[in-house]
Enzyme design. Structure first.
Site, PDB file in Angstrom:
ATOM      1  N   GLY A  17       0.822  -1.204   0.000  1.00 14.79           N
ATOM      2  CA  GLY A  17       0.000   0.000   0.000  1.00 14.79           C
ATOM      3  C   GLY A  17       0.853   1.249   0.000  1.00 14.79           C
ATOM      4  O   GLY A  17       2.078   1.201  -0.063  1.00 14.79           O
ATOM      5  N   GLY A  19       0.440   5.926   0.629  1.00 20.86           N
ATOM      6  CA  GLY A  19      -0.368   7.125   0.761  1.00 20.86           C
ATOM      7  C   GLY A  19       0.420   8.342   0.339  1.00 20.86           C
ATOM      8  O   GLY A  19       1.466   8.238  -0.306  1.00 20.86           O
ATOM      9  N   GLY A  20      -0.082   9.520   0.737  1.00 19.77           N
ATOM     10  CA  GLY A  20       0.573  10.741   0.322  1.00 19.77           C
ATOM     11  C   GLY A  20       1.917  10.959   0.977  1.00 19.77           C
ATOM     12  O   GLY A  20       2.765  11.669   0.446  1.00 19.77           O
ATOM     13  N   MET A  21       2.133  10.336   2.146  1.00 15.36           N
ATOM     14  CA  MET A  21       3.367  10.568   2.875  1.00 15.36           C
ATOM     15  C   MET A  21       4.349   9.410   2.801  1.00 15.36           C
ATOM     16  O   MET A  21       5.548   9.601   2.924  1.00 15.36           O
ATOM     17  CB  MET A  21       3.050  10.833   4.357  1.00 15.36           C
ATOM     18  N   ALA A  22       3.843   8.192   2.621  1.00 16.69           N
ATOM     19  CA  ALA A  22       4.736   7.044   2.731  1.00 16.69           C
ATOM     20  C   ALA A  22       4.240   5.872   1.900  1.00 16.69           C
ATOM     21  O   ALA A  22       3.088   5.844   1.452  1.00 16.69           O
ATOM     22  CB  ALA A  22       4.854   6.607   4.199  1.00 16.69           C
ATOM     23  N   VAL A  24       4.054   1.549   1.970  1.00 14.15           N
ATOM     24  CA  VAL A  24       4.008   0.477   2.960  1.00 14.15           C
ATOM     25  C   VAL A  24       4.384  -0.841   2.294  1.00 14.15           C
ATOM     26  O   VAL A  24       3.875  -1.183   1.226  1.00 14.15           O
ATOM     27  CB  VAL A  24       2.609   0.367   3.597  1.00 14.15           C
ATOM     28  N   LYS A  39       6.843   0.976   6.940  1.00 15.95           N
ATOM     29  CA  LYS A  39       6.372   2.195   6.286  1.00 15.95           C
ATOM     30  C   LYS A  39       7.585   3.087   6.035  1.00 15.95           C
ATOM     31  O   LYS A  39       8.326   3.427   6.953  1.00 15.95           O
ATOM     32  CB  LYS A  39       5.350   2.899   7.161  1.00 15.95           C
ATOM     33  N   ASP A 133      -4.971  12.779  11.190  1.00 15.74           N
ATOM     34  CA  ASP A 133      -5.253  12.266   9.837  1.00 15.74           C
ATOM     35  C   ASP A 133      -6.180  11.050   9.933  1.00 15.74           C
ATOM     36  O   ASP A 133      -5.959  10.026   9.281  1.00 15.74           O
ATOM     37  CB  ASP A 133      -3.945  11.888   9.124  1.00 15.74           C
TER      38      ASP A 133
END
Length: 653
Positions: A17, A19-22, A24, A39, A133
């Site tokens: 997976g 997201g916008g920051m990291a 996984v 992560k 978040d």
């Protein structure tokens, strides 16, 4: 990244997976032989020192959280400009995926997931950690429907850094609070706003605000009121809608002030049969964590006041409405007075409120019924008050009330229960984590000998699968491996071979090599040597070698050696006659009881001269050593074995 090993132990297996920051990844911990989630901070953020420092600090703070509804953080590291955190690997789906699959969740599901998320936030807020978040993408749902909140560390670090340093905010625009959009002060109530939007989406299948850009959505959070969920799903529970709208108040002070109040209100909700049957499927685009500019005050539209129209006409209308309202109120008052007088209300007997705290709820109901009162009950979990016992009453004891008055009481539902995991035959190093994941903690830890490997849990109390109050302790026993029992080695020297072997077998010792050698001390067939000295501590199954006597030592007749003609033997000046003959003889030396490499030295008694010195490997050459000695008849020599003088001298014949 696939195949890379971080920290010398986390081997990246696959990407699961991002997201916008990291991003996984699933990884295998080669040290503890288990799967973990790693992560990794996206490369575009690794050049900002402030983000990196806050990432490290806040990730470590998040790692200190321990709650069954929070994904555990195991480790934080940095390697080759790769900044990563290692977390518990949770097998399941995100809440976002659950919503996409089901469209709309039942009232029971909404209450269940929300209470678990709120419980996680309550623990985090108590430890002064604000998530900032909260969104369905950051809620993992396990196969047994347990909700686990993740993404604590990065969200905190990135948000605080970008607000103070760049005039921007990082978050998921569809879920963050108005104060986040402004780049203002955020606290625990900001998380509750986001949780309200998550509930809104679970109940309706939609997020409350959509827009063509992140800025447009952020402005709606600040300026617009959400469409009530009942206008989208008319069958929705009214109480559920009230909770959602209270969580989504623009003003922080108007929301729930803490998660405990929210959890208590959720406990009052009952299952709504109609809402549980809704199956409408609604698709929705993901809401990634992203950077957007902070919303400035000048960007916010100020609603304009409506212009007055026909002031004179409005005044007449207002006067007429007021007169009509007064007439209606008077009529209602007269009707009510007439109605209650017929019910003899004013003649109703006053009743003194009894003290119900500490009483069983059944007993309290009986007392209230006898007095003509009613009980308004609500339950909460308690580890201190027994189940079904009244904790508190809101109407004080001793007050005078009318019959039929509802007395509000709080009843103990007993402690929140947890299921004890099975620790047996698991590595003891993993036991504390397994207990924390179930809301339990380790109690008395002891060690004991067993047939199982060292470091494995062999017993536990309470037993696996039993239900105990959350926060309880679990005792367990760790294996120290098999117990080694030692005892002193017996002395079998001098015993017959049969007697010695019987003694060794009785003590469960192994009989090793049996050799024979002559002995002047022990008769034939008796033990003259044992490989393990007497009184030496030994354990069962130790191997003992024996040497058996063949009788007295026999020295072979010496072989005459005629010296070469060109050599004239030296004749000693003393103790020898001129007629004595010099000869060389091979002397056999028996060394029973010795093994390995020994040093043999021979000295002439008459003058102390060392005539022979050499080392012999008895294991290779045997226990009989042949030594050539040169001398006159009846000349005597001393024998030394490993610098120890032998009791018998050698005499040439």
């Amino acid at each position: 990244m696939i195949g890379k090993i971080l920290g010398g132990r986390y081997e990246i297996v696959e990407k699961v997976g991002g997201g916008g920051m990291a991003l996984v990844y699933k990884a295998k911990c080669n040290l503890l032989n288990r799967y973990v989630a790693v992560k990794i901070l996206r490369s575009e953020f690794t050049s900002d020192k402030d983000i990196i420092e806050k990432f490290k600090r806040e990730s470590q703070a998040a790692a200190s959280l321990s709650h069954p509804n929070i994904v555990n953080l195991y480790d934080v590291g940095e390697e080759d400009d790769i900044y990563y955190i290692v977390m518990e690997y949770v097998k399941g789906k995100t809440l976002k995926e659950v919503i996409k699959e089901k469209g709309i969740l039942t009232l029971h599901e909404i209450i269940n997931y929300t209470k678990q998320i709120a419980s996680a936030l309550q623990h985090a807020h108590y430890n002064h950690v604000v998530h900032r978040d909260i969104k369905p993408h950051n809620i993992l749902v396990t196969e047994d429907n347990r909700a686990k909140v993740t993404d604590f560390g990065i969200a905190i670090a990135a948000t605080s850094s970008t607000i103070t340093n760049m005039g921007s905010v990082i978050g998921s625009v569809h879920y963050f609070s108005p104060e986040q959009a402004r780049g203002g002060y955020t606290d625990e109530k900001s998380d509750l706003y986001s949780l309200g939007i998550v509930m809104y989406e679970m109940a309706t299948g939609k997020v409350p605000f959509e827009g063509e850009s992140p800025i447009a959505v952020a402005l709606k959070h600040i300026q617009q009121e959400p469409v009530p969920p009942s206008e989208i799903i008319p069958e929705i529970s009214k109480s559920l809608e009230e909770i959602i709208l209270k969580l989504m108040q623009k003003d922080q002070a108007s929301r729930y002030q803490n998660t405990q109040s929210l959890i208590e209100n959720l406990g009052k909700l009952k299952e709504d049969v109609v809402s549980s049957e809704m199956t409408m499927m609604i698709n929705h685009e993901d809401s990634p964590t992203q950077i957007i500019p902070r919303i400035k005050e000048e960007d916010i539209e100020t609603p304009k006041a409506p212009l007055p129209k026909n002031k004179k006409g409005n005044n007449k209308l207002m006067i007429a409405a007021a007169v009509a309202a007064a007439l209606i109120a008077a009529l209602l008052f007269m009707f009510g007075l007439f109605y209650v007088s017929n019910l003899n209300f004013f003649r109703t007997e006053d009743v003194q409120v009894p003290s119900l705290v500490g009483k069983d709820i059944l007993e309290a109901r009986e007392m209230a019924s006898q007095l003509g009162l009613e009980l308004s009950e609500r339950s909460i979990n308690s580890t201190e008050v027994p189940k079904n016992e009244i904790i508190n009453q809101e109407t004080d004891a001793g007050m005078k009330v009318k019959k039929g008055y509802p007395i509000r009481v709080v009843v103990s539902a007993g402690p929140d229960m947890a299921q004890v995991p099975d620790l047996r035959f698991k590595e003891a190093a993993n036991a504390p984590l397994m207990l924390r994941n179930e809301g339990l903690s380790e109690g008395r830890v002891t060690e004991n000998f067993s047939e199982f490997p060292i470091g494995v849990v062999i017993e536990q109390n309470p037993r696996a699968g039993s239900s105990v109050p959350a926060g309880s302790t679990v005792d367990y026993v760790i294996s120290k491996g098999p117990q080694v029992v030692t005892f002193p080695m017996p002395n079998v020297v001098g015993n017959t071979r049969e007697s010695a072997e019987a003694t060794l077998r009785q003590l469960q010792l192994q009989i090793g090599a049996i050799t024979e050698a002559p002995s002047n001390e022990h008769a034939e067939g008796r033990v003259i040597f044992q490989s393990i000295p007497p009184e030496t501590p030994i354990a069962q199954n130790a191997v003992v070698n024996l040497t058996i006597s063949t009788g007295p030592e026999v020295i072979d007749e010496p072989e005459d050696v005629t010296p070469p003609e060109d050599e004239t033997p030296e004749t000693p000046e003393e103790d020898q006659s001129a007629s004595a003959t010099l000869s060389t003889q091979n002397v056999r030396i028996q060394l029973p009881g010795h093994s390995g490499i020994v040093e043999i030295a021979i000295k002439r008694v008459s003058d102390g001269e060392e005539v022979y010195k050499r080392k012999h490997d008895l294991d290779k050459d045997g226990h009989t050593v042949v030594v050539p000695l040169t001398g006159y008849a009846k000349q005597e020599f001393e024998l030394f074995v490993n610098a120890q003088k032998h009791k018998n001298n050698i005499v040439l014949r």
